[in-house]
Design a protein around this motif. Structure first.
Motif, PDB file in Angstrom:
ATOM      1  N   LEU A 141      30.887  38.319  30.245  1.00  0.00           N
ATOM      2  CA  LEU A 141      30.811  37.074  31.001  1.00  0.00           C
ATOM      3  C   LEU A 141      32.201  36.637  31.437  1.00  0.00           C
ATOM      4  CD1 LEU A 141      28.666  34.970  31.832  1.00  0.00           C
ATOM      5  CD2 LEU A 141      29.242  33.721  29.751  1.00  0.00           C
ATOM      6  N   GLY A 142      32.323  36.212  32.690  1.00  0.00           N
ATOM      7  CA  GLY A 142      33.607  35.724  33.170  1.00  0.00           C
ATOM      8  C   GLY A 142      33.727  35.796  34.673  1.00  0.00           C
ATOM      9  N   PHE A 143      34.945  35.599  35.147  1.00  0.00           N
ATOM     10  CA  PHE A 143      35.230  35.554  36.572  1.00  0.00           C
ATOM     11  C   PHE A 143      36.409  36.460  36.917  1.00  0.00           C
ATOM     12  CE2 PHE A 143      33.411  31.431  35.512  1.00  0.00           C
ATOM     13  CZ  PHE A 143      32.422  31.313  36.481  1.00  0.00           C
ATOM     14  N   TYR A 144      36.406  36.934  38.147  1.00  0.00           N
ATOM     15  CA  TYR A 144      37.539  37.657  38.726  1.00  0.00           C
ATOM     16  C   TYR A 144      38.047  36.778  39.852  1.00  0.00           C
ATOM     17  CZ  TYR A 144      40.225  41.347  41.042  1.00  0.00           C
ATOM     18  OH  TYR A 144      41.226  42.082  41.607  1.00  0.00           O
ATOM     19  N   VAL A 145      39.313  36.361  39.794  1.00  0.00           N
ATOM     20  CA  VAL A 145      39.866  35.484  40.816  1.00  0.00           C
ATOM     21  C   VAL A 145      41.134  36.089  41.404  1.00  0.00           C
ATOM     22  CG1 VAL A 145      38.916  33.381  39.788  1.00  0.00           C
ATOM     23  CG2 VAL A 145      41.209  34.085  39.182  1.00  0.00           C
ATOM     24  N   LYS A 197      40.150  23.939  47.500  1.00  0.00           N
ATOM     25  CA  LYS A 197      41.496  23.410  47.750  1.00  0.00           C
ATOM     26  C   LYS A 197      42.448  24.476  48.280  1.00  0.00           C
ATOM     27  CE  LYS A 197      41.347  19.727  44.330  1.00  0.00           C
ATOM     28  NZ  LYS A 197      41.896  19.230  43.058  1.00  0.00           N
ATOM     29  N   GLY A 198      41.989  25.725  48.322  1.00  0.00           N
ATOM     30  CA  GLY A 198      42.826  26.801  48.844  1.00  0.00           C
ATOM     31  C   GLY A 198      43.712  27.464  47.813  1.00  0.00           C
ATOM     32  N   LEU A 199      43.484  27.219  46.529  1.00  0.00           N
ATOM     33  CA  LEU A 199      44.296  27.846  45.489  1.00  0.00           C
ATOM     34  C   LEU A 199      43.814  29.250  45.135  1.00  0.00           C
ATOM     35  CD1 LEU A 199      44.695  24.772  43.112  1.00  0.00           C
ATOM     36  CD2 LEU A 199      46.343  25.654  44.765  1.00  0.00           C
ATOM     37  N   LEU A 200      42.566  29.578  45.513  1.00  0.00           N
ATOM     38  CA  LEU A 200      41.991  30.898  45.251  1.00  0.00           C
ATOM     39  C   LEU A 200      41.575  31.551  46.555  1.00  0.00           C
ATOM     40  CD1 LEU A 200      39.571  30.139  42.253  1.00  0.00           C
ATOM     41  CD2 LEU A 200      41.909  30.982  42.156  1.00  0.00           C
ATOM     42  N   GLU A 201      41.904  32.826  46.688  1.00  0.00           N
ATOM     43  CA  GLU A 201      41.436  33.606  47.834  1.00  0.00           C
ATOM     44  C   GLU A 201      40.065  34.196  47.558  1.00  0.00           C
ATOM     45  OE1 GLU A 201      44.251  36.659  48.729  1.00  0.00           O
ATOM     46  OE2 GLU A 201      45.844  35.226  49.158  1.00  0.00           O
ATOM     47  N   ARG A 202      39.818  34.541  46.306  1.00  0.00           N
ATOM     48  CA  ARG A 202      38.561  35.195  45.923  1.00  0.00           C
ATOM     49  C   ARG A 202      38.104  34.650  44.581  1.00  0.00           C
ATOM     50  NH1 ARG A 202      39.412  41.136  45.653  1.00  0.00           N
ATOM     51  NH2 ARG A 202      39.237  40.965  47.888  1.00  0.00           N
ATOM     52  N   LEU A 203      36.791  34.447  44.479  1.00  0.00           N
ATOM     53  CA  LEU A 203      36.172  34.011  43.239  1.00  0.00           C
ATOM     54  C   LEU A 203      34.845  34.730  43.112  1.00  0.00           C
ATOM     55  CD1 LEU A 203      35.671  32.163  40.768  1.00  0.00           C
ATOM     56  CD2 LEU A 203      34.896  30.402  42.368  1.00  0.00           C
TER      57      LEU A 203
END
Length: 113
Positions: A98-102, A83-89
């Motif tokens: 465990l996890g994500f960098y956004v 949807k364009g809310l994140l530039e990087r995932l």
């Protein structure tokens, strides 16, 4: 020594992690509905603020295996990227758990007329 843009320099140093993020959303110890609500709230609030980076921390799987928030959170974040809310995932490096960098897109500046 050649000069690299920040993005490429970070790639050479390794994956971006908790220490590189502007803020941390720690979802360890939360249940699925609470975690999903927190992620949706973060994404909704980011639409009205400037872009920033967030490290999202999740519980590791219990001994012997079991369900984690990784897959449901990943699906929600992937949809936000579409949807364009994140530039990087991307996932966090192993040393951060465990996890994500956004990277949140944030409020888009209006073009000057």
């Amino acid at each position: 020594m050649p000069h690299f843009e920040d993005f490429y320099a970070a790639k050479l140093r390794g994956a971006l992690g908790v220490t590189d993020a502007d803020s941390v959303l720690d979802l360890r110890g939360t249940n699925r509905p609470t975690a999903e609500a927190s992620l949706k709230d973060m994404l909704e609030r980011s639409r009205f603020a400037k872009g920033k980076t967030v490290a999202i921390r999740l519980d590791a799987p219990p001994d012997g295996g079991g369900e984690t928030l990784f897959q449901p959170a990943g699906r929600l974040l992937l949809e936000a990227k579409r949807k364009g809310l994140l530039e990087r995932l991307q996932t966090l490096p192993a040393q951060d758990g465990l996890g994500f960098y956004v990277a949140l897109t944030g409020k888009q500046e209006r073009a000057a007329l």
